[in-house]
Design a protein around this motif. Structure first.
Motif, PDB file in Angstrom:
ATOM      1  N   UNK A   1      19.198 112.928-111.565  1.00  0.00           N
ATOM      2  CA  UNK A   1      18.815 114.004-112.480  1.00  0.00           C
ATOM      3  C   UNK A   1      20.057 114.722-113.019  1.00  0.00           C
ATOM      4  N   UNK A   2      21.068 114.869-112.157  1.00  0.00           N
ATOM      5  CA  UNK A   2      22.294 115.532-112.580  1.00  0.00           C
ATOM      6  C   UNK A   2      23.146 114.687-113.512  1.00  0.00           C
ATOM      7  N   UNK A   3      22.928 113.367-113.511  1.00  0.00           N
ATOM      8  CA  UNK A   3      23.749 112.477-114.338  1.00  0.00           C
ATOM      9  C   UNK A   3      23.113 112.150-115.691  1.00  0.00           C
ATOM     10  N   UNK A   4      21.785 112.108-115.723  1.00  0.00           N
ATOM     11  CA  UNK A   4      21.084 111.726-116.956  1.00  0.00           C
ATOM     12  C   UNK A   4      21.084 112.886-117.942  1.00  0.00           C
ATOM     13  N   UNK A   5      21.349 112.563-119.193  1.00  0.00           N
ATOM     14  CA  UNK A   5      21.343 113.569-120.266  1.00  0.00           C
ATOM     15  C   UNK A   5      20.145 113.365-121.175  1.00  0.00           C
ATOM     16  N   UNK A   6      19.704 114.431-121.807  1.00  0.00           N
ATOM     17  CA  UNK A   6      18.682 114.303-122.847  1.00  0.00           C
ATOM     18  C   UNK A   6      19.245 113.396-123.939  1.00  0.00           C
ATOM     19  N   UNK A   7      18.459 112.422-124.354  1.00  0.00           N
ATOM     20  CA  UNK A   7      18.923 111.457-125.344  1.00  0.00           C
ATOM     21  C   UNK A   7      19.276 110.107-124.743  1.00  0.00           C
ATOM     22  N   UNK A   8      19.465 110.048-123.408  1.00  0.00           N
ATOM     23  CA  UNK A   8      19.762 108.771-122.764  1.00  0.00           C
ATOM     24  C   UNK A   8      18.543 107.853-122.873  1.00  0.00           C
ATOM     25  N   UNK A   9      18.813 106.561-122.887  1.00  0.00           N
ATOM     26  CA  UNK A   9      17.760 105.563-123.116  1.00  0.00           C
ATOM     27  C   UNK A   9      16.948 105.294-121.836  1.00  0.00           C
ATOM     28  N   UNK A  10      15.683 104.975-122.043  1.00  0.00           N
ATOM     29  CA  UNK A  10      14.791 104.558-120.960  1.00  0.00           C
ATOM     30  C   UNK A  10      14.140 103.239-121.400  1.00  0.00           C
ATOM     31  N   UNK A  11      14.244 102.195-120.565  1.00  0.00           N
ATOM     32  CA  UNK A  11      13.607 100.912-120.863  1.00  0.00           C
ATOM     33  C   UNK A  11      12.640 100.595-119.742  1.00  0.00           C
ATOM     34  N   UNK A  12      11.359 100.427-120.085  1.00  0.00           N
ATOM     35  CA  UNK A  12      10.335 100.051-119.110  1.00  0.00           C
ATOM     36  C   UNK A  12       9.845  98.668-119.495  1.00  0.00           C
ATOM     37  N   UNK A  13       9.937  97.709-118.570  1.00  0.00           N
ATOM     38  CA  UNK A  13       9.644  96.316-118.931  1.00  0.00           C
ATOM     39  C   UNK A  13       9.072  95.552-117.728  1.00  0.00           C
ATOM     40  N   UNK A  14       8.464  94.393-118.037  1.00  0.00           N
ATOM     41  CA  UNK A  14       8.019  93.454-116.999  1.00  0.00           C
ATOM     42  C   UNK A  14       9.113  92.428-116.785  1.00  0.00           C
TER      43      UNK A  14
ATOM     44  N   UNK B   1      10.436 102.556-107.332  1.00  0.00           N
ATOM     45  CA  UNK B   1       9.546 103.348-108.182  1.00  0.00           C
ATOM     46  C   UNK B   1       8.113 102.827-108.089  1.00  0.00           C
ATOM     47  N   UNK B   2       7.200 103.672-108.520  1.00  0.00           N
ATOM     48  CA  UNK B   2       5.773 103.348-108.540  1.00  0.00           C
ATOM     49  C   UNK B   2       5.225 103.742-109.907  1.00  0.00           C
ATOM     50  N   UNK B   3       4.198 103.028-110.358  1.00  0.00           N
ATOM     51  CA  UNK B   3       3.696 103.230-111.718  1.00  0.00           C
ATOM     52  C   UNK B   3       2.243 103.707-111.731  1.00  0.00           C
ATOM     53  N   UNK B   4       1.722 103.842-112.953  1.00  0.00           N
ATOM     54  CA  UNK B   4       0.344 104.271-113.119  1.00  0.00           C
ATOM     55  C   UNK B   4      -0.640 103.170-112.761  1.00  0.00           C
ATOM     56  N   UNK B   5      -1.895 103.581-112.588  1.00  0.00           N
ATOM     57  CA  UNK B   5      -2.952 102.627-112.257  1.00  0.00           C
ATOM     58  C   UNK B   5      -3.418 101.909-113.521  1.00  0.00           C
ATOM     59  N   UNK B   6      -4.405 101.048-113.351  1.00  0.00           N
ATOM     60  CA  UNK B   6      -4.954 100.310-114.497  1.00  0.00           C
ATOM     61  C   UNK B   6      -5.572 101.264-115.516  1.00  0.00           C
ATOM     62  N   UNK B   7      -6.147 102.360-115.044  1.00  0.00           N
ATOM     63  CA  UNK B   7      -6.788 103.327-115.942  1.00  0.00           C
ATOM     64  C   UNK B   7      -5.796 104.275-116.607  1.00  0.00           C
ATOM     65  N   UNK B   8      -4.646 104.492-115.947  1.00  0.00           N
ATOM     66  CA  UNK B   8      -3.616 105.366-116.521  1.00  0.00           C
ATOM     67  C   UNK B   8      -2.267 104.649-116.437  1.00  0.00           C
ATOM     68  N   UNK B   9      -2.080 103.609-117.231  1.00  0.00           N
ATOM     69  CA  UNK B   9      -0.879 102.774-117.107  1.00  0.00           C
ATOM     70  C   UNK B   9       0.389 103.465-117.606  1.00  0.00           C
ATOM     71  N   UNK B  10       1.504 103.054-117.048  1.00  0.00           N
ATOM     72  CA  UNK B  10       2.815 103.492-117.533  1.00  0.00           C
ATOM     73  C   UNK B  10       3.169 102.653-118.754  1.00  0.00           C
ATOM     74  N   UNK B  11       3.510 103.328-119.845  1.00  0.00           N
ATOM     75  CA  UNK B  11       3.795 102.601-121.090  1.00  0.00           C
ATOM     76  C   UNK B  11       5.106 101.823-120.991  1.00  0.00           C
ATOM     77  N   UNK B  12       5.120 100.647-121.611  1.00  0.00           N
ATOM     78  CA  UNK B  12       6.322  99.816-121.651  1.00  0.00           C
ATOM     79  C   UNK B  12       6.989  99.955-123.005  1.00  0.00           C
ATOM     80  N   UNK B  13       8.307  99.730-123.014  1.00  0.00           N
ATOM     81  CA  UNK B  13       9.048  99.802-124.267  1.00  0.00           C
ATOM     82  C   UNK B  13      10.381 100.495-124.091  1.00  0.00           C
ATOM     83  N   UNK B  14      10.980 100.839-125.230  1.00  0.00           N
ATOM     84  CA  UNK B  14      12.271 101.542-125.241  1.00  0.00           C
ATOM     85  C   UNK B  14      12.040 102.978-125.683  1.00  0.00           C
ATOM     86  N   UNK B  15      12.517 103.912-124.873  1.00  0.00           N
ATOM     87  CA  UNK B  15      12.308 105.338-125.140  1.00  0.00           C
ATOM     88  C   UNK B  15      13.625 106.088-124.961  1.00  0.00           C
TER      89      UNK B  15
END
Length: 290
Positions: free
Chosen positions: A277-290, A202-216
């Motif tokens: 995309x076919x396996x993930x359901x709405x409501x499934x967790x997303x964790x973005x971390x360092x 995967x690839x993320x946002x730049x310094x000006x448009x960063x990808x947010x970290x956390x649990x979603x």
């Protein structure tokens, strides 16, 4: 008077020539006055930084820095030893070699099929450990030893789902259905109850448009989507934080990490993402971390 003008003009022309000479930045100063080495090799002064560890000289496997402009046509330490694979080769056999070296824990990167400095170092290490001449190139004896010490690579070993090694999962990824996204390793691991099901780069946002970290949580999915802000295509979008989503990026597939997203998590393997995309359901967790 006329003679004086002629002298002044002559001095002016000489000064202009001297100035022009100093503008030849890429040339080394000694190359202009050093003629003895020029006839020995047409590439002798082409790349000052060239060394035995560079990837642009097929067959140049000698570890000695003394192999220079007057190198013989054969880089092998012995003219009787035939090299099967060497620095600079780009073949499926090299890909198999790299996969086997990875099994033996001598390479950490995924197979690419290109025999460069990392492959050379791994082969040298294997040769040193197995009482073989450490040339960094693969001859028949080395190849047979590597084959006997490893197993035939699987399709996934030859072409792993990620180029990047997957990071250790964040503790928050160990329960439930989670897209576990590491900024450190630049990978996405799809996990169910602590088990990794699939992975991708995967690839993320730049310094000006960063990808947010956390649990979603995935709040919506769009198989076909066009960004309303940037008017770019975002196939297989799985939105998790406002306008930020995991989605396929043709730019990432073409340019790799030379570019960046506007905050989304870009995926370059369309087939892998289509399956996810076919396996993930709405409501499934997303964790973005360092």
């Amino acid at each position: 008077m006329q003679r004086q003008r002629f002298i002044i003009r002559t001095i002016g022309v000489a000064a202009a020539v001297a100035l022009a000479a100093t503008a030849c930045g890429p040339q080394k100063s000694e190359s202009a006055g050093s003629t003895p080495s020029a006839p020995s090799s047409p590439t002798a002064g082409a790349t000052p930084e060239a060394s035995p560890t560079t990837d642009n000289k097929p067959g140049e496997a000698s570890p000695s820095p003394s192999a220079s402009a007057s190198a013989s046509p054969s880089a092998s330490p012995s003219p009787t030893v035939k090299q099967i694979m060497a620095n600079g080769d780009d073949t499926d056999q090299v890909r198999e070699l790299q996969a086997r070296l990875r099994q033996l824990k001598l390479m950490s990167v995924a197979p690419t099929g290109f025999y460069g400095s990392k492959t050379t170092a791994a082969v040298k290490s294997f040769q040193s450990k197995n009482a073989l001449t450490a040339t960094g190139s693969v001859d028949e004896a080395t190849w047979k030893k590597i084959q006997s010490a490893s197993k035939k690579p699987t399709a996934d070993e030859l072409r792993p789902p990620t180029v990047n090694e997957v990071d250790a999962p964040d503790p928050r990824c160990m329960e439930g259905r989670v897209m576990c996204i590491s900024k450190e390793s630049r990978t996405l691991a799809w996990m169910i109850d602590g088990k990794v099901v699939s992975t991708m780069d995967v690839r993320f946002g730049s310094e000006n448009t960063p990808t947010r970290e956390g649990v979603f949580k995935v709040d919506r999915k769009e198989k076909e989507w066009t960004s309303t802000l940037y008017h770019t295509s975002m196939p297989y979008s799985m939105f998790f934080s406002g306008g930020q989503a995991v989605h396929y990026s043709a730019d990432f597939a073409a340019r790799g990490y030379a570019g960046a997203s506007h905050g989304c998590v870009n995926v370059r393997d369309k087939g892998k993402l289509s399956s996810l995309f076919g396996q993930v359901n709405v409501g499934d967790k997303v964790v973005v971390y360092w």
